[in-house]
Motif scaffolding. Structure first.
Motif, PDB file in Angstrom:
ATOM      1  N   LYS A 193     -14.131   8.951  17.511  1.00 30.31           N
ATOM      2  CA  LYS A 193     -15.092   8.500  19.007  1.00 30.31           C
ATOM      3  C   LYS A 193     -15.980   8.871  18.269  1.00 30.31           C
ATOM      4  N   ASN A 194     -16.150  10.463  18.014  1.00 31.75           N
ATOM      5  CA  ASN A 194     -17.248  10.564  18.103  1.00 31.75           C
ATOM      6  C   ASN A 194     -18.374  10.281  16.702  1.00 31.75           C
ATOM      7  N   ARG A 195     -16.834   9.120  15.427  1.00 28.30           N
ATOM      8  CA  ARG A 195     -17.398   8.837  13.964  1.00 28.30           C
ATOM      9  C   ARG A 195     -17.677   7.332  14.541  1.00 28.30           C
ATOM     10  N   LEU A 196     -17.462   7.063  15.926  1.00 31.46           N
ATOM     11  CA  LEU A 196     -17.149   5.755  16.340  1.00 31.46           C
ATOM     12  C   LEU A 196     -19.045   5.190  17.057  1.00 31.46           C
ATOM     13  N   MET A 197     -19.373   6.818  17.655  1.00 30.79           N
ATOM     14  CA  MET A 197     -20.810   6.384  18.485  1.00 30.79           C
ATOM     15  C   MET A 197     -20.974   7.148  17.960  1.00 30.79           C
ATOM     16  N   ALA A 198     -21.689   7.682  16.139  1.00 30.92           N
ATOM     17  CA  ALA A 198     -22.540   8.036  15.455  1.00 30.92           C
ATOM     18  C   ALA A 198     -23.228   6.363  14.980  1.00 30.92           C
ATOM     19  N   ALA A 199     -21.648   5.650  14.590  1.00 32.59           N
ATOM     20  CA  ALA A 199     -22.211   4.820  13.698  1.00 32.59           C
ATOM     21  C   ALA A 199     -22.301   3.013  14.765  1.00 32.59           C
ATOM     22  N   PRO A 215     -17.777  -7.789  26.221  1.00 32.58           N
ATOM     23  CA  PRO A 215     -17.674  -8.504  26.899  1.00 32.58           C
ATOM     24  C   PRO A 215     -17.512  -9.965  27.181  1.00 32.58           C
ATOM     25  N   CYS A 216     -17.022 -10.412  28.156  1.00 35.76           N
ATOM     26  CA  CYS A 216     -16.847 -11.699  27.524  1.00 35.76           C
ATOM     27  C   CYS A 216     -17.470 -12.652  27.266  1.00 35.76           C
ATOM     28  N   ILE A 217     -19.056 -12.614  27.211  1.00 34.91           N
ATOM     29  CA  ILE A 217     -20.268 -13.299  26.130  1.00 34.91           C
ATOM     30  C   ILE A 217     -20.583 -12.594  24.857  1.00 34.91           C
ATOM     31  N   VAL A 218     -19.675 -11.683  24.785  1.00 33.74           N
ATOM     32  CA  VAL A 218     -19.350 -11.131  23.633  1.00 33.74           C
ATOM     33  C   VAL A 218     -19.282 -12.094  22.379  1.00 33.74           C
ATOM     34  N   SER A 219     -20.094 -11.956  21.143  1.00 31.87           N
ATOM     35  CA  SER A 219     -20.659 -13.135  20.401  1.00 31.87           C
ATOM     36  C   SER A 219     -19.601 -13.028  18.929  1.00 31.87           C
ATOM     37  N   ALA A 220     -19.296 -13.934  18.366  1.00 30.23           N
ATOM     38  CA  ALA A 220     -18.705 -13.340  16.630  1.00 30.23           C
ATOM     39  C   ALA A 220     -18.710 -12.910  15.931  1.00 30.23           C
ATOM     40  N   ASP A 221     -20.560 -12.466  16.534  1.00 31.73           N
ATOM     41  CA  ASP A 221     -21.351 -11.466  15.250  1.00 31.73           C
ATOM     42  C   ASP A 221     -21.468 -10.297  15.991  1.00 31.73           C
ATOM     43  N   GLU A 222     -20.660  -9.766  17.065  1.00 31.94           N
ATOM     44  CA  GLU A 222     -21.014  -9.013  17.838  1.00 31.94           C
ATOM     45  C   GLU A 222     -19.837  -8.280  17.161  1.00 31.94           C
ATOM     46  N   VAL A 223     -18.522  -8.986  17.195  1.00 34.38           N
ATOM     47  CA  VAL A 223     -17.540  -8.815  16.420  1.00 34.38           C
ATOM     48  C   VAL A 223     -17.514  -8.586  15.410  1.00 34.38           C
ATOM     49  N   GLY A 224     -17.990  -9.272  14.595  1.00 29.46           N
ATOM     50  CA  GLY A 224     -17.564  -8.854  13.117  1.00 29.46           C
ATOM     51  C   GLY A 224     -18.319  -7.371  13.010  1.00 29.46           C
ATOM     52  N   GLN A 225     -19.502  -6.905  13.164  1.00 32.66           N
ATOM     53  CA  GLN A 225     -20.732  -5.486  13.926  1.00 32.66           C
ATOM     54  C   GLN A 225     -19.324  -4.032  13.980  1.00 32.66           C
ATOM     55  N   LEU A 227     -16.122  -4.464  14.664  1.00 30.12           N
ATOM     56  CA  LEU A 227     -14.845  -4.622  13.239  1.00 30.12           C
ATOM     57  C   LEU A 227     -15.393  -3.970  11.630  1.00 30.12           C
ATOM     58  N   ALA A 228     -16.639  -4.368  11.279  1.00 30.32           N
ATOM     59  CA  ALA A 228     -16.866  -3.301  10.288  1.00 30.32           C
ATOM     60  C   ALA A 228     -16.814  -1.365  10.404  1.00 30.32           C
ATOM     61  N   ILE A 229     -17.316  -1.236  11.784  1.00 33.58           N
ATOM     62  CA  ILE A 229     -17.527  -0.142  12.597  1.00 33.58           C
ATOM     63  C   ILE A 229     -16.746   0.697  11.976  1.00 33.58           C
ATOM     64  N   TYR A 230     -15.101   0.025  12.701  1.00 30.45           N
ATOM     65  CA  TYR A 230     -14.327   0.843  12.796  1.00 30.45           C
ATOM     66  C   TYR A 230     -13.475   0.307  11.482  1.00 30.45           C
ATOM     67  N   ASP A 231     -13.813  -0.402  10.590  1.00 37.16           N
ATOM     68  CA  ASP A 231     -12.948  -0.497   8.805  1.00 37.16           C
ATOM     69  C   ASP A 231     -13.794   0.748   8.769  1.00 37.16           C
ATOM     70  N   GLU A 232     -15.327   0.926   8.445  1.00 37.16           N
ATOM     71  CA  GLU A 232     -15.722   2.211   8.185  1.00 37.16           C
ATOM     72  C   GLU A 232     -14.734   3.760   8.934  1.00 37.16           C
ATOM     73  N   VAL A 233     -14.902   3.978   9.862  1.00 38.52           N
ATOM     74  CA  VAL A 233     -14.646   5.135  10.433  1.00 38.52           C
ATOM     75  C   VAL A 233     -12.668   5.405  10.110  1.00 38.52           C
ATOM     76  N   PHE A 234     -12.199   4.002   9.970  1.00 42.71           N
ATOM     77  CA  PHE A 234     -10.517   4.778   9.551  1.00 42.71           C
ATOM     78  C   PHE A 234     -10.650   5.110   8.198  1.00 42.71           C
ATOM     79  N   THR A 235     -11.545   3.899   7.712  1.00 39.88           N
ATOM     80  CA  THR A 235     -11.047   4.546   6.238  1.00 39.88           C
ATOM     81  C   THR A 235     -12.101   5.754   6.267  1.00 39.88           C
ATOM     82  N   ALA A 236     -13.094   7.036   6.899  1.00 39.76           N
ATOM     83  CA  ALA A 236     -12.757   7.598   6.724  1.00 39.76           C
ATOM     84  C   ALA A 236     -11.833   8.836   7.703  1.00 39.76           C
TER      85      ALA A 236
END
Ligand SMILES: Cc1ncc(COP(=O)(O)O)c(C=O)c1O
Length: 239
Positions: A193-199, A215-225, A227-236
């Motif tokens: 949680k802390n790492r996700l928030m820091a990112a 939110p239901c209005i989320v864009s594909a770009d925002e979801v992409g961002q 997902l990249a943060i999750y990837d980075e944090v899980f790797t760490a």
């Protein structure tokens, strides 16, 4: 008699339980509950406060074809009906139940029922949702971007024990061991949680889960961002 079907007036359940873990009903489950209700004359109420109004990629979660389109007798709703702009909630009532009050009038009232400001916020929100295709957006994001993206993350990161969801309503279980599904400790959840928030990502965690509910209005770009943060944090976390 204090037990048995005749003592049960109604069964109330969340079509897709939210806070409990975004639990998608298994095939046949809701149909089975509907059948039991029909057999014993029990009213079936779906709580769609969290899962209604677009969250699952349909206007109501019970309309999702994967849940077989079971019809409830009553539906409670709030939150998404006006995006929370003004406190408002309500109940949709089937004709057969509504008709019961034609002869037997219910002499009840609430101070703020049908409050014009709240009702106007609902009408405006529903108009905007229709005009902007927001429910369709939630469905497409879930099917094409968020669902596939989270499943890809699960393939790569053993800390993810399960991915489940629909539309913009998803959860990840974080586990120590995939086979036993043993949950990670609270300390690990805290670190994630802390790492996700820091990112720059504000997560919702409960027990060993991350609820991914944009939110239901989320864009594909925002979801992409995200997902990249999750990837980075899980790797760490895993190294
Ligand atoms: C699934 C569900 N049902 C009911 C409620 C309560 O709704 P309200 O506060 O609008 O009465 C909530 C609130 O979080 C909820 O998530």
């Amino acid at each position: 008699m204090s037990e048995g079907a005749t003592t049960i007036a109604a069964i109330l359940l969340e079509t897709v339980p939210g806070t409990a873990g975004v639990l998608i009903p298994p095939p046949g489950y809701l149909e089975g509950v509907r059948d039991l209700c029909d057999k014993y004359g029990i009213v079936l109420i779906f709580d769609e406060v969290m899962c209604g109004f677009g969250r699952t990629g349909d206007w109501f979660a019970w309309q999702n074809p994967t849940f077989a389109g079971v019809q409830p007798d009553l539906v409670s709703f709030a939150k998404g009906v006006n995006s929370g702009y003004v406190p408002a909630g309500g109940v949709i009532i089937s004709d057969s139940i509504a008709n019961a009050f034609t002869d037997e009038v219910f002499p009840g009232g609430l101070t703020y029922s049908g409050h014009p400001l709240a009702m106007a916020s609902i009408v405006a929100t529903l108009d905007a949702m229709k005009d902007d295709g927001i429910v369709e957006n939630a469905a497409a994001i879930g099917a094409d971007v968020l669902g596939p993206g989270l499943r890809e993350l699960a393939k790569k990161h053993p800390i993810i024990g399960d991915v489940r969801g629909v539309g913009v309503f998803w959860a990840l279980d974080l586990v120590d061991d995939r086979d036993s599904h043993a949950p990670v400790s609270g300390a690990v959840v805290g670190e994630v949680k802390n790492r996700l928030m820091a990112a720059g990502l504000l997560p919702f965690t409960a027990d060993n889960r991350i609820h991914v509910v944009p939110p239901c209005i989320v864009s594909a770009d925002e979801v992409g961002q995200a997902l990249a943060i999750y990837d980075e944090v899980f790797t760490a976390i895993e190294t």
